[in-house]
Design an enzyme around this catalytic site. Sequence first.
Site, PDB file in Angstrom:
ATOM      1  N   SER A 197       0.870  -1.179   0.000  1.00 19.98           N
ATOM      2  CA  SER A 197       0.000   0.000   0.000  1.00 19.98           C
ATOM      3  C   SER A 197       0.903   1.223   0.000  1.00 19.98           C
ATOM      4  O   SER A 197       1.737   1.375   0.897  1.00 19.98           O
ATOM      5  CB  SER A 197      -0.850   0.007   1.280  1.00 19.98           C
ATOM      6  OG  SER A 197      -2.211   0.047   0.997  1.00 19.98           O
ATOM      7  N   CYS A 324      -8.419   1.804  24.673  1.00 19.96           N
ATOM      8  CA  CYS A 324      -9.832   1.582  24.350  1.00 19.96           C
ATOM      9  C   CYS A 324     -10.116   1.717  22.856  1.00 19.96           C
ATOM     10  O   CYS A 324      -9.468   2.458  22.137  1.00 19.96           O
ATOM     11  CB  CYS A 324     -10.708   2.529  25.135  1.00 19.96           C
ATOM     12  SG  CYS A 324     -10.564   4.224  24.660  1.00 19.96           S
TER      13      CYS A 324
HETATM   14  N1  PLP Z   1      -1.687  -5.327   6.163  1.00 17.79           N
HETATM   15  C1  PLP Z   1      -0.958  -4.674   7.076  1.00 17.79           C
HETATM   16  C2  PLP Z   1       0.161  -5.385   7.767  1.00 17.79           C
HETATM   17  C3  PLP Z   1      -1.230  -3.334   7.386  1.00 17.79           C
HETATM   18  O1  PLP Z   1      -0.496  -2.692   8.292  1.00 17.79           O
HETATM   19  C4  PLP Z   1      -2.298  -2.709   6.703  1.00 17.79           C
HETATM   20  C5  PLP Z   1      -2.666  -1.317   7.049  1.00 17.79           C
HETATM   21  O2  PLP Z   1      -2.756  -0.958   8.211  1.00 17.79           O
HETATM   22  C6  PLP Z   1      -3.016  -3.418   5.741  1.00 17.79           C
HETATM   23  C7  PLP Z   1      -2.684  -4.728   5.514  1.00 17.79           C
HETATM   24  C8  PLP Z   1      -4.141  -2.792   4.966  1.00 17.79           C
HETATM   25  O3  PLP Z   1      -3.664  -1.726   4.195  1.00 17.79           O
HETATM   26  P1  PLP Z   1      -4.685  -0.702   3.474  1.00 17.79           P
HETATM   27  O4  PLP Z   1      -5.570  -0.175   4.573  1.00 17.79           O
HETATM   28  O5  PLP Z   1      -3.808   0.365   2.938  1.00 17.79           O
HETATM   29  O6  PLP Z   1      -5.438  -1.431   2.467  1.00 17.79           O
END
Ligand code: PLP
Length: 372
Positions: A197, A324
């Site tokens: 991402s 929380c």
């Molecule tokens: N996987 C991991 C390890 C992540 O840290 C995140 C985002 O927090 C995601 C997947 C999902 O990414 P996105 O919200 O950009 O689709």
Amino acid sequence: MKKVYLDNASTTFLRNEVIEEMIRVMQNSNGNPSSTHSFGRDAKAVIETSRKLIANILNCTAQEIIFTSGATEGINWIIKNAIKNLKIERIITSRTEHHAVLHSIEKVSNSAEVCYLNIDSNGSFDYQQLEELLKESKKTLVCLMYVNNETGVVSDIEKIGELCKKYNALYFSDTVQAVGKTNIDLSNWDVDFIVASAHKFNGPKGVGFIRIKKSVSLGSMIHGGEQEKGLRGGTEAVHQIAGLAKALEISHARLDEERVNVTKLKQYAIKAFRENFPGVEFNGGENSFYTILNIRLPFSADKAQIILFMLDIKGISVSRGSACQSGSVKPSHVLAEMLPESELEKPSIRISFSHSNTKEDIDSLIEALKTI
Ligand code: PLP
């Protein structure tokens, strides 16, 4: 009030060069990349140049990179299509995965057996159990993340890849927290699918990619036009893709220098927490990935509810560990797997660094926590 941002595992801020590149593309490349005229060809060229750049950095072929709206889409795609199209009978995963993985697996759990690996108190996977499971001859997809987003615990991606290869299993590793922050050489890893991402490495939100190994026919999840070789329909987000590629290019070019600085900052934070809060513990250990530190504070359980709120009032942004969630104290699903009940009650916070953080940010956090 000077604001302090220590939540870079949630998202990062755009680098100026990335903004400039996106503006350049938005001003100059407005055709539809599927059009055959010059405007279309120009937009298409932006996408294909970006794809090649990413493939060069990760050491795979450009055809293996498919753009998505982000990691969550990629994760859903890999897991759901592996069950549908690759005859997967069983998924081996862990309860410390991101919810995008856990919830996608829940959705297919009627169609495949799901096995969760044991996790030790440091957050590491039980590799022996993995091998024992893989010895059973069932067509398997292994879904084990590379860097845990809450604790920074790093899995042994090479070892898991070797085991998957030995027992003929497919391997998907959620590499979201690692892409752009460490060297990734896909020609050396026996991993079939990874996801990324852009907003996790100072690129824009709403764009990412998956890498599907050449030999695997995952099939499409979003049906439409012939975009992305028919694997993912829909007009491509040209400026987002250009921003993603620029962000990865810069992160990669500055990786060594920025890693040294961030690692020093993390060491500084560990020392400062030890000195100021005797009894503090680091969930997942202090040798976790250099961008993440998950801190279990020696405070009473009732403080878990107010810490993030109090820090926010003081302009400091960190993330919850066990604080929380929507008003109720709900422990993190990751820490719940690692810690006994008595330790889980203590407030934990996750701080996560970027190249733009400073020692003063850590000092401000420590001073603020002392008043809580
Ligand atoms: N996987 C991991 C390890 C992540 O840290 C995140 C985002 O927090 C995601 C997947 C999902 O990414 P996105 O919200 O950009 O689709």
